[in-house]
Design a protein around this motif. Structure first.
Motif, short mmCIF file in Angstrom:
data_model
loop_
_atom_site.label_atom_id
_atom_site.label_comp_id
_atom_site.label_asym_id
_atom_site.label_seq_id
_atom_site.Cartn_x
_atom_site.Cartn_y
_atom_site.Cartn_z
N THR A 174 39.48 14.25 42.25
CA THR A 174 40.87 14.09 41.83
C THR A 174 41.20 15.04 40.68
OG1 THR A 174 40.54 11.78 42.34
CG2 THR A 174 42.61 12.36 41.31
N PRO A 214 44.35 17.72 41.40
CA PRO A 214 45.06 16.47 41.10
C PRO A 214 46.25 16.20 42.00
CG PRO A 214 45.18 18.00 39.24
CD PRO A 214 44.38 18.67 40.29
N ALA A 217 45.93 13.04 44.41
CA ALA A 217 46.70 11.90 43.92
C ALA A 217 47.74 11.49 44.94
CB ALA A 217 47.37 12.26 42.60
N THR A 236 47.61 7.76 46.32
CA THR A 236 48.72 6.83 46.09
C THR A 236 49.33 6.40 47.42
OG1 THR A 236 50.10 8.75 45.74
CG2 THR A 236 49.32 7.61 43.79
N LEU A 291 42.36 6.68 39.84
CA LEU A 291 43.54 7.37 39.31
C LEU A 291 43.56 7.27 37.79
CD1 LEU A 291 46.23 6.36 41.94
CD2 LEU A 291 45.29 8.63 41.52
N ALA A 344 43.25 10.47 35.39
CA ALA A 344 44.31 10.79 34.43
C ALA A 344 43.74 10.92 33.03
CB ALA A 344 45.37 9.68 34.46
N CYS A 378 53.10 12.79 39.90
CA CYS A 378 52.42 12.58 41.19
C CYS A 378 51.56 11.34 41.15
CB CYS A 378 51.54 13.76 41.55
SG CYS A 378 52.35 15.31 41.50
N PHE A 379 51.00 11.05 39.98
CA PHE A 379 50.16 9.87 39.86
C PHE A 379 51.01 8.62 39.79
CE2 PHE A 379 45.70 11.00 38.63
CZ PHE A 379 45.82 12.36 38.83
N MET A 399 48.51 5.11 32.50
CA MET A 399 49.07 6.43 32.82
C MET A 399 50.20 6.78 31.88
SD MET A 399 49.16 6.53 36.87
CE MET A 399 47.67 6.51 37.83
#
Lengths: 354, 837
Positions: free
Chosen positions: B584, B588, B592, B596, B616, B620, B698-699, B734
């Motif tokens: 990841t 990323p 991601a 997700t 995730l 991050a 995106c995360f 996050m």
């Protein structure tokens, strides 16, 4: 120090496998543990795997200690431990692997066993390097020979015999065959794997310890040509053994994952005293240091393991080699040498004798 | 008119007159001496009738007169003879009147003065002389004429309130005797003496009442001084009641007579001070059966409404209920109610964890005391409650709650259903589980241990010391044998083993050297060793060759996500997770996006969804770590602990020694190097762009968008609240990691909306996640933007936080809410400060 062989005491004391991990954990927690030691030096230049090592013993070394190594390519290298260089290379086995090296106590004479079915006697006096005698062997097994020599001109040699499970005893230097030790028809121990000749202080009779393919260790009485005792120590073939005549205790390593310690009682019966579990299987050779304080094993897992001989407490795991270690040898001074398939010979000084 | 009375009155009037007018010491002395006749057996004692008349009618006025004497007055005669005589009036006359006059005169004297101090000292002497016992004893004997309830009430409030009143009057000049920590133990001691006197007089055949002592006791306890008083009283009573029925009855009477409103305080004090059920039973008798209030306190209040008793005390309380056949039904009833509460889902949701532990312990102790026959009748009912509770607890997302449910379920089911197969859960043994299990071992052993030891000695700690020596002996036996058999003591005993931690199993199979090979090995290889080697090598390979990884990143993530542990590989979960994180981090955006999207896909297990969230978060964190790029560049070199290539892996144990060696060399170089000038030898951390900045969206957004759309297999707002809790924590993390990112503002807005939607969620774990999410919004979004873009949300959040901080049953939630409120406050301060520059 000296005690009767029948006394069962000391063998009880070393760790049985189930306890040993706990002991190690305790030790490592309890005090500051020194990091694994580094070798004194490493000898390179054999150009092939090292299969046999032997330190030149005794006064005839004249201050200059020598180390002999036998290589897969059939050469015997003589190393000076002072200059750490190869002094000479002996080529007498026609390119076949040298499996065993031994010097005789009475002079500059070296025995070498090769897989070309020859056992050569070299004369090394004053820099000479010539084969003065050779014995033809009749079996091309894994077994290394053994000698019993005590400074007298006549000495005894045990070599693998014609049958794969036979031992031939010769009187040297006349090369007179004394006898052939052959297991009874019923006993099927498999191939002969390793030999150790010795003579008890009390008796004049030479005795022979032999390890076999089925994992058993056998005590032979040479003069009576009979099997005194047989004990199954391992599941796998016995690869190497050494014996401490003073304590009447011996140790053997096999292709399996354990070392076995056994003892000899007064009636010459072998008894297994315990086994010591190893992390990885395969021990090529086991050697007890001449002062009988520690012992070393050559592991197929690239590692040399050092144990306390009396208690069998693990003392060190030396991970220097990058291929299987084939042989270990101790010098009278306490130096430890190990030869490996990675073509290197490492020399260590651990727990120097006082 | 009675001649005696009038004669006494005349004498007193005469004396009072002399006292107020005379300045002659000798005269005063003789006058006082004549009055003293009425008090004690001096050389010419007065008639008993005269004495009684003086004591009931004239004593108080005389004392009052004496109390207001001027300072010089006492020194009229040398040697303090006058003073001694003066004091003896207070110390020898009827104690209640003397006490009241003393208190009155102290309280009426304004400000520090000689007289105030003198009176205070006199009061201290009064206490030292044990007159308090005389006071209470007199009240006990007055049973026949209870004529003055008002006087009694006054006396009571003065006796109990003495430390407060004296503290008020004397301020800094207070004497040690009047400090509560000294006074109340004294009161306890005096109470024992009074009871002794009562018992003696009962033995002598005369009636007595202990109600005044009960009242004193009740009032003291209501004032919160149980520990000081009962700490003295209860041990005294414990020894006195042993083997004496009369004492026991007096004691029971004492507790029964406690006024209703003080029953709770007194009972709690007794339960806490008594060293075990036997003692408690001796002291309280069948009080709980006779007294409704006491029954309520013992069976409801101490078990359900409060949870402050320690375990040994709880044991002695329930043991007390179990000790008498009349009380046993109460115990069974209590067990039923306890289990009922234990199994009620609403109670589980709304009571704090410590209280649940308390109730669980009470259940187990009850079970230990009750016999099989008693349990048999209500077995189904009890089992039903238990099962309901276990189900609710196992559903909980708090590990401590699940743990508690498992322990109680195991113990209770083993007790109620001994013939069936035992219920077994997998949980880690810890202090709590051991303690709980020890509680459930049948009564006699536990009771015996309690009786023998002090109240603080629970059975659980009592057992541990006995275990430890046993273990020590066990482990030392082989040791001893070892040493014993080594008859020869050599110097080689000192052989110290070297570090052998590098001695691991040798893996023969060669690890793949390329990422693609790893993918192939993981998907197709049937060879367990190769598969494991590929898994082990993967993280290092991904870090070493980011370009190659990017080509197959999504495929690799898919493989890893679906990877199952085929053979028993040590640390499989960690290896897989680290590899996924590495992938990841390397690519990323795409990974991601994939992860997700899979989070809300159909066919995944909860474990996989949780793994996605974990990965995730970790990725991050890794992306946002400052100085990451530098480390990544170094990663290509053979670092420690990476299984980069086969030769490295082979010499693994050797490389463990490398850092030591390098350190030694560097140290030597440093010591041999002379430096002419010392510039900045080390650069500070190099600044660099936050790699998470560009991909935070995106995360974050794909995760937060679809939480309210249930799938057939996955319902975040329904049963899968554990994942929802995890999701809230992940989103909060996050948010926190996206600090200083441009996308932080829309993220914060979305997150606050998300929090708003879920703020009344029933699960504490989810609420904790929400609260930490709020905190991270406050931390990550710039203050200015918060106020401009999200003012309404902030206000709403603030009122919600205040509400949670006050009312939430979960302690962690309250703490988190307070922290968030503090952050909000700080934000306000920050905004209010700047206008000046």
């Amino acid at each position: 120090m000296c005690e009767s062989p029948g006394r069962p005491g000391p063998a009880l004391c070393f760790c049985v496998p189930s306890q040993s991990p706990g002991d190690c954990a305790l030790l490592s927690m309890a005090a500051h543990v020194p990091p694994p030691p580094d070798p004194q030096f490493v000898l390179r230049g054999t150009r092939s795997a090292v299969h046999a090592l032997h330190f030149c013993r005794g006064a005839q070394a004249q201050g200059c200690q020598l180390l002999f190594s036998g290589s897969q390519a059939g050469l015997v290298h003589i190393w000076s431990l002072q200059t750490r260089r190869a002094v000479a290379a002996l080529d007498g086995h026609g390119g076949q692997c040298v499996t065993w090296l031994q010097t005789l106590p009475q002079g500059h004479q070296l025995l070498s066993q090769g897989r070309d079915l020859k056992l050569c006697l070299w004369d090394l006096v004053e820099g000479r390097n010539a084969v003065v005698d050779s014995v033809h062997l009749e079996s091309v097994g894994f077994c290394r020979s053994a000698i019993l020599a005590s400074g007298q001109p006549r000495w005894t040699l045990a070599v693998p015999g014609k049958g794969s499970n036979e031992v031939q005893i010769l009187e040297m230097p006349s090369r007179t065959p004394v006898c052939t030790l052959k297991p009874e028809a019923g006993a099927k121990p498999g191939m002969l794997m390793c030999l150790r000749l010795w003579q008890a202080n009390s008796g004049p009779r030479p005795l022979l310890l032999a390890g076999y393919e089925d994992g058993s260790v056998v005590l032979w009485d040479i003069s009576e040509r009979k099997m005194c005792s047989r004990v199954a120590c391992h599941e796998e073939p016995v690869m190497g053994l050494d014996f401490d005549p003073q304590k009447a205790r011996g140790v053997s390593g096999s292709a399996g994952k354990a070392l076995a310690v056994w003892s000899l009682d007064g009636r010459q019966a072998l008894q297994v005293r315990g086994t010591h579990e190893l992390t990885n299987p395969g021990v090529a050779e086991v050697t007890i240091r001449p002062d009988r304080k520690i012992l070393a094993t050559a592991g197929w897992d690239h590692r040399i393991r050092v144990f306390h001989w009396r208690t069998m407490k693990p003392l060190a795991v030396l991970a220097l080699h990058s291929a299987a270690v084939q042989c270990v040898a101790f010098a009278a001074s306490g130096l430890l040498a190990a030869g490996s398939k990675d073509q290197r010979i490492s020399v260590w000084s651990l727990y120097p004798p006082t | 008119m009675d001649p005696a009375r009038s004669e006494v009155r005349l004498a007193v009037q005469d004396a009072l007159h002399t006292l107020s007018s005379s300045e002659d010491g000798g005269h005063i002395f003789s006058t006082l001496g004549s009055l003293k006749r009425y008090l004690s057996d001096t050389e010419s004692p007065a008639l008993p009738r005269e004495k009684e008349e003086f004591a009931t009618v004239h004593f108080s006025p005389v004392l009052r007169r004496l109390a207001v004497m001027s300072p010089g007055w006492l020194e009229l005669l040398p040697d303090g003879r006058l003073e001694e005589l003066w004091a003896s009036f207070f110390l020898e006359g009827p104690a209640d009147q003397a006490f009241l006059v003393l208190m009155e005169s102290i309280e009426s004297t304004a400000g520090p003065s000689f007289r105030l101090m003198r009176m205070a000292q006199l009061l201290a002497e009064f206490l030292r002389a044990g007159r308090m016992a005389a006071l209470m004893e007199a009240q006990c004997r007055q049973r026949t004429s209870p004529g003055f309830p008002l006087l009694r009430e006054t006396l009571l409030s003065r006796v109990v309130g003495l430390p407060d009143r004296l503290g008020n009057c004397l301020q800094r000049g207070n004497l040690a005797e009047f400090l509560p920590q000294n006074y109340f133990p004294l009161l306890g001691k005096e109470a024992v003496r009074v009871l002794q006197a009562v018992v003696d007089s009962l033995r002598g055949g005369s009636d007595c009442s202990v109600s005044f002592v009960s009242q004193v006791l009740g009032k003291v306890c209501v004032h919160g001084r149980q520990q000081e008083t009962l700490g003295v009283l209860v041990p005294g009573l414990t020894t006195l009641t042993e083997g004496s029925c009369l004492w026991q009855r007096v004691c029971w009477r004492l507790v029964e007579q406690v006024p209703d409103r003080a029953v709770e305080a007194v009972l709690t004090g007794f339960v806490e001070a008594a060293p075990g059920p036997e003692v408690l039973s001796r002291l309280l008798g069948n009080l709980v059966v006779k007294n409704k209030k006491a029954r309520f306190v013992v069976t409801r209040k101490l078990l359900f409404l409060q949870y402050r008793l320690t375990t040994p005390v709880l044991q002695s309380l329930l043991g007390y209920l179990a000790m008498d056949s009349q009380r046993r039904p109460l115990l069974l009833q209590a067990l039923k109610e306890l289990l009922d509460t234990w199994g009620s889902s609403s109670a589980i949701r709304h009571t704090p964890l410590p209280q649940q532990r308390y109730i669980s312990k009470a259940v187990l102790i009850c079970l230990a005391h009750l016999g099989d026959a008693e349990l048999w009748d209500s077995r189904d009912e009890l089992l039903g409650s238990m099962m309901a509770g276990v189900k609710c607890r196992l559903d909980s997302s708090l590990p401590a709650m699940r743990h508690l449910g498992m322990i109680v379920a195991e113990v209770v089911s083993a007790r109620l259903h001994p013939e069936g197969p035992p219920l077994r859960f997998q949980y880690e043994e810890d202090e709590l589980s051991r303690e709980m299990r020890a509680l459930a071992t049948p009564g006699p052993a536990g009771g015996g241990a309690l009786e023998a030891g002090s109240p603080s000695l629970a059975p659980a700690p009592a057992e541990t010391p006995t275990e430890t020596p046993a273990e020590a002996v066990d482990s030392s036996v082989p040791q001893a044998q070892l040493e014993g058999s080594d008859s020869e003591l050599d110097s080689d005993d000192e052989f110290v083993p070297y570090d052998m931690s590098g001695d691991r199993e040798l893996k023969s199979s060669k690890a793949p050297a390329y990422v693609r090979d790893c993918v192939e090995a993981l998907t197709t290889s049937e060879d367990g060793e190769r598969w494991e080697a590929a898994l082990r090598a993967l993280e290092g390979l991904v870090c070493k060759s980011p370009e190659a990884t990017r080509e197959v990143s999504v495929e690799l993530a898919k493989v890893l996500l679906h990877l199952e542990e085929r053979t028993c590989v040590a640390g499989f979960e960690g290896l897989r997770q680290r590899a996924l994180v590495a992938v990841t981090v390397t690519d990323p955006a795409r990974v991601a996006e994939y992860l997700t999207s899979q989070f809300y896909a159909l066919n995944y297990s909860l474990r996989q969804r949780m793994d996605i969230l974990d990965v995730l978060t970790l990725a991050a964190q890794e992306l946002s770590r400052p100085g990451r790029l530098r480390r990544a560049a170094q990663h290509g070199h053979p670092g420690p602990g990476t299984y980069c290539s086969p030769p490295l892996a082979a010499s693994q144990p050797g490389s463990a020694a490398a850092p030591d060696w390098r350190l030694a060399v560097e140290e030597r170089i440093r010591s041999k190097t002379r430096r002419f000038s010392k510039g900045a030898p080390r650069l500070g951390p190099v600044g660099g762009p936050n790699a998470f900045n560009s991909v935070a969206g995106c995360f974050f957004f794909p995760l937060i968008q679809r939480f309210d759309r249930p799938l057939v297999t996955f319902d975040l707002l329904g049963d899968d609240q554990l994942v929802l809790g995890k999701l809230t924590h992940t989103l909060g993390a996050m948010m926190y990691l996206a600090v200083n990112a441009t996308v932080a503002v829309p993220m914060g807005k979305a997150l606050l909306e998300f929090v708003w939607a879920l703020r009344f969620h029933g699960d504490a774990y989810v609420r904790r996640g929400l609260l930490s999410a709020v905190s991270s919004v406050l931390l990550s979004v710039p203050a200015q933007r918060l106020l401009e873009d999200l003012p309404d949300e902030l206000l709403e959040a603030r009122s919600w936080l205040a509400d949670v901080a006050e009312k939430d049953p979960d302690e962690d939630c309250r703490v988190l809410a307070v922290k968030a409120l503090l952050l909000l406050e700080r934000l306000k301060d920050k905004l209010l400060l700047p206008p000046s520059p």
